[in-house]
Design an enzyme around this catalytic site. Structure first.
Site, PDB file in Angstrom:
ATOM      1  N   LYS A   1      -6.539  -2.031   2.729  1.00 33.42           N
ATOM      2  CA  LYS A   1      -6.101  -3.145   1.912  1.00 33.42           C
ATOM      3  C   LYS A   1      -5.253  -4.098   2.767  1.00 33.42           C
ATOM      4  O   LYS A   1      -4.490  -3.632   3.616  1.00 33.42           O
ATOM      5  CB  LYS A   1      -5.230  -2.572   0.773  1.00 33.42           C
ATOM      6  CG  LYS A   1      -5.128  -3.440  -0.445  1.00 33.42           C
ATOM      7  CD  LYS A   1      -4.394  -2.718  -1.558  1.00 33.42           C
ATOM      8  CE  LYS A   1      -2.999  -3.307  -1.705  1.00 33.42           C
ATOM      9  NZ  LYS A   1      -2.316  -2.976  -2.936  1.00 33.42           N
TER      10      LYS A   1
ATOM     11  N   LYS B   1       7.690   6.188  -0.112  1.00 33.10           N
ATOM     12  CA  LYS B   1       8.673   5.451   0.688  1.00 33.10           C
ATOM     13  C   LYS B   1       9.596   6.390   1.443  1.00 33.10           C
ATOM     14  O   LYS B   1      10.000   6.108   2.577  1.00 33.10           O
ATOM     15  CB  LYS B   1       9.460   4.480  -0.189  1.00 33.10           C
ATOM     16  CG  LYS B   1       8.584   3.361  -0.729  1.00 33.10           C
ATOM     17  CD  LYS B   1       9.306   2.051  -0.851  1.00 33.10           C
ATOM     18  CE  LYS B   1       8.298   0.930  -1.089  1.00 33.10           C
ATOM     19  NZ  LYS B   1       8.864  -0.217  -1.787  1.00 33.10           N
TER      20      LYS B   1
ATOM     21  N   LYS C   1       1.170  -6.389   4.602  1.00 31.89           N
ATOM     22  CA  LYS C   1       2.090  -6.805   5.654  1.00 31.89           C
ATOM     23  C   LYS C   1       2.510  -5.638   6.526  1.00 31.89           C
ATOM     24  O   LYS C   1       2.718  -5.777   7.722  1.00 31.89           O
ATOM     25  CB  LYS C   1       3.352  -7.395   5.012  1.00 31.89           C
ATOM     26  CG  LYS C   1       3.424  -8.876   5.126  1.00 31.89           C
ATOM     27  CD  LYS C   1       4.806  -9.361   4.797  1.00 31.89           C
ATOM     28  CE  LYS C   1       5.763  -9.131   5.947  1.00 31.89           C
ATOM     29  NZ  LYS C   1       7.089  -9.692   5.721  1.00 31.89           N
TER      30      LYS C   1
HETATM   31  P1  AMP Z   1       3.281  -5.843  -2.438  1.00 27.66           P
HETATM   32  O1  AMP Z   1       4.384  -6.698  -1.947  1.00 27.66           O
HETATM   33  O2  AMP Z   1       2.376  -5.331  -1.372  1.00 27.66           O
HETATM   34  O3  AMP Z   1       3.730  -4.760  -3.394  1.00 27.66           O
HETATM   35  O4  AMP Z   1       2.356  -6.789  -3.324  1.00 27.66           O
HETATM   36  C1  AMP Z   1       2.818  -7.609  -4.369  1.00 27.66           C
HETATM   37  C2  AMP Z   1       1.673  -7.865  -5.328  1.00 27.66           C
HETATM   38  O5  AMP Z   1       0.486  -8.336  -4.671  1.00 27.66           O
HETATM   39  C3  AMP Z   1       1.262  -6.616  -6.100  1.00 27.66           C
HETATM   40  O6  AMP Z   1       1.138  -6.970  -7.457  1.00 27.66           O
HETATM   41  C4  AMP Z   1      -0.097  -6.222  -5.566  1.00 27.66           C
HETATM   42  O7  AMP Z   1      -0.927  -5.738  -6.593  1.00 27.66           O
HETATM   43  C5  AMP Z   1      -0.650  -7.512  -4.979  1.00 27.66           C
HETATM   44  N1  AMP Z   1      -1.376  -7.221  -3.717  1.00 27.66           N
HETATM   45  C6  AMP Z   1      -0.823  -6.784  -2.576  1.00 27.66           C
HETATM   46  N2  AMP Z   1      -1.750  -6.634  -1.601  1.00 27.66           N
HETATM   47  C7  AMP Z   1      -2.946  -6.968  -2.155  1.00 27.66           C
HETATM   48  C8  AMP Z   1      -4.298  -7.025  -1.667  1.00 27.66           C
HETATM   49  N3  AMP Z   1      -4.602  -6.704  -0.416  1.00 27.66           N
HETATM   50  N4  AMP Z   1      -5.266  -7.424  -2.522  1.00 27.66           N
HETATM   51  C9  AMP Z   1      -4.956  -7.756  -3.793  1.00 27.66           C
HETATM   52  N5  AMP Z   1      -3.719  -7.731  -4.306  1.00 27.66           N
HETATM   53  C10 AMP Z   1      -2.703  -7.346  -3.519  1.00 27.66           C
END
Ligand code: AMP
Ligand code: TRP
Length: 330
Positions: A196, A109, A199
């Protein structure tokens, strides 16, 4: 019954990667464990943000989670339980500077901020982020914490902090939380299936769980299937991703029949895309309906979540009473 705890930052949208990778699992765990789920607004203050938007996004995430099937009584807003911050301070005094410096999320970050602006402001809050996360977990005596692999390091730190606290104060007070790595599908970006779904990549790269049907169909229609680097005899990541989505939606009949077509060489991508969009639209339809119902009663629902947060807060207060006693506060 064992305690499960997990939290999510109020990032604005909830995409299908978040749903299949985390939220769907949270919903299912509610049948087996005593579950507590937080929308962690304090955590979102660690990166540059807008106050009005933070509040709006916090409620938005609460409403999304409720629409997906998280039970009201299991859900709280972190900012309504300020004991998290008090415990964070206490735990930060049994956490070393060096172990926080080793956290890869902090390094990533910081780099992200500095790529945009080499003199970017990096807050002490960002540095302390993992201690706040440890407080979230330890304050509710969580046995299990369902998280993605990216959070493994933070979980390990939480265990080390618990251990050091116990050692320093000569009391087996905090239990050691275990991560719960449930097998969940990893969803890829429809616009770039080598990455992956996320956002932060931009609008094309994620499918909002609460999108209009038209938008979902359009996004799936334009999903990249061949990336030009096809490996002989191997399914391309874009095609695999569409199959994964159909499977994650639980549409096994469509999955099996399209897979048979793939194996025999008769698969049409247009048919695969149509089936993917159909599966998603069918999954999402009831979520959207529930969201509309909740939004129609917005004030009442908000009052209920304030109430559930207040009830959950009592557990946090109980922990803090004991911790204050142990660490020597008056
Ligand atoms: P984030 O806000 O990106 O940290 O995501 C929140 C949760 O969603 C985390 O527990 C990640 O493991 C899951 N997550 C985020 N992006 C993906 C993705 N593309 N595929 C599967 N799980 C995801
Ligand atoms: N750091 C987690 C993430 O980025 C969110 C989080 C905050 C969390 N506190 C937590 C997850 C406590 C599990 C338990 O996804």
């Amino acid at each position: 019954m064992k305690n499960v705890l997990s939290c999510i930052q109020p990032t604005g949208d909830l995409h299908i990667g978040n749903y299949f990778g985390a939220v769907q699992n949270w919903v299912n765990l509610q049948d087996t464990y005593k579950c507590t789920y937080g929308v962690v607004d304090y955590h979102s203050m660690t990166m540059p943000y807008d106050p009005a938007l933070l509040r709006e996004n916090t409620w938005k995430m609460v409403f999304y989670l409720l629409s997906c099937g998280i039970k009201r009584e299991n859900l709280f807003i972190q900012g309504l339980v300020p004991e998290h911050v008090e415990l964070c301070w206490i735990l930060s005094c049994v956490t070393s500077y060096g172990e926080l410096q080793r956290m890869t999320q902090f390094k990533e970050k910081t780099q992200q901020l500095q790529e945009k602006d080499k003199d970017a402001f990096v807050s002490a809050g960002l540095f302390a982020y993992p201690v706040l996360q440890a407080a979230d977990i330890l304050i509710y005596r969580a046995d299990y914490v369902p998280v993605g692999k990216d959070q493994e390091q933070h979980l390990e730190l939480s265990r080390n902090i618990a251990q050091r606290f116990n050692h320093q104060f000569g009391k087996e007070y905090f239990i050691h939380p275990e991560p719960l790595f449930t097998e969940t599908p990893k969803i890829l970006s429809p616009a770039d299936p080598n990455k992956k779904m996320s956002k932060s990549l931009g609008e094309k790269h994620y499918i909002n769980l609460f999108s209009e049907e038209d938008r979902i169909r359009k996004q799936i229609k334009s999903a990249v299937t061949d990336t030009g680097e096809a490996v002989e005899g191997e399914m391309s990541p874009g095609v695999k991703n569409l199959f994964e989505i159909i499977r994650a939606c639980g549409n096994m009949a469509a999955y099996d029949s399209l897979m048979a077509d793939y194996t025999s060489g008769a698969l049409r991508y247009s048919a695969l895309k149509e089936a993917t969009a159909d599966a998603l639209v069918a999954l999402i339809h009831p979520f959207r309906e529930r969201l509309n119902e909740l939004n129609a009663n917005k004030t009442a629902i908000q009052a209920e979540i304030r109430e559930s947060s207040a009830v959950i807060r009592q557990r946090a207060q109980e922990t803090l009473r004991e911790v204050r006693e142990i660490v020597g506060l008056c």
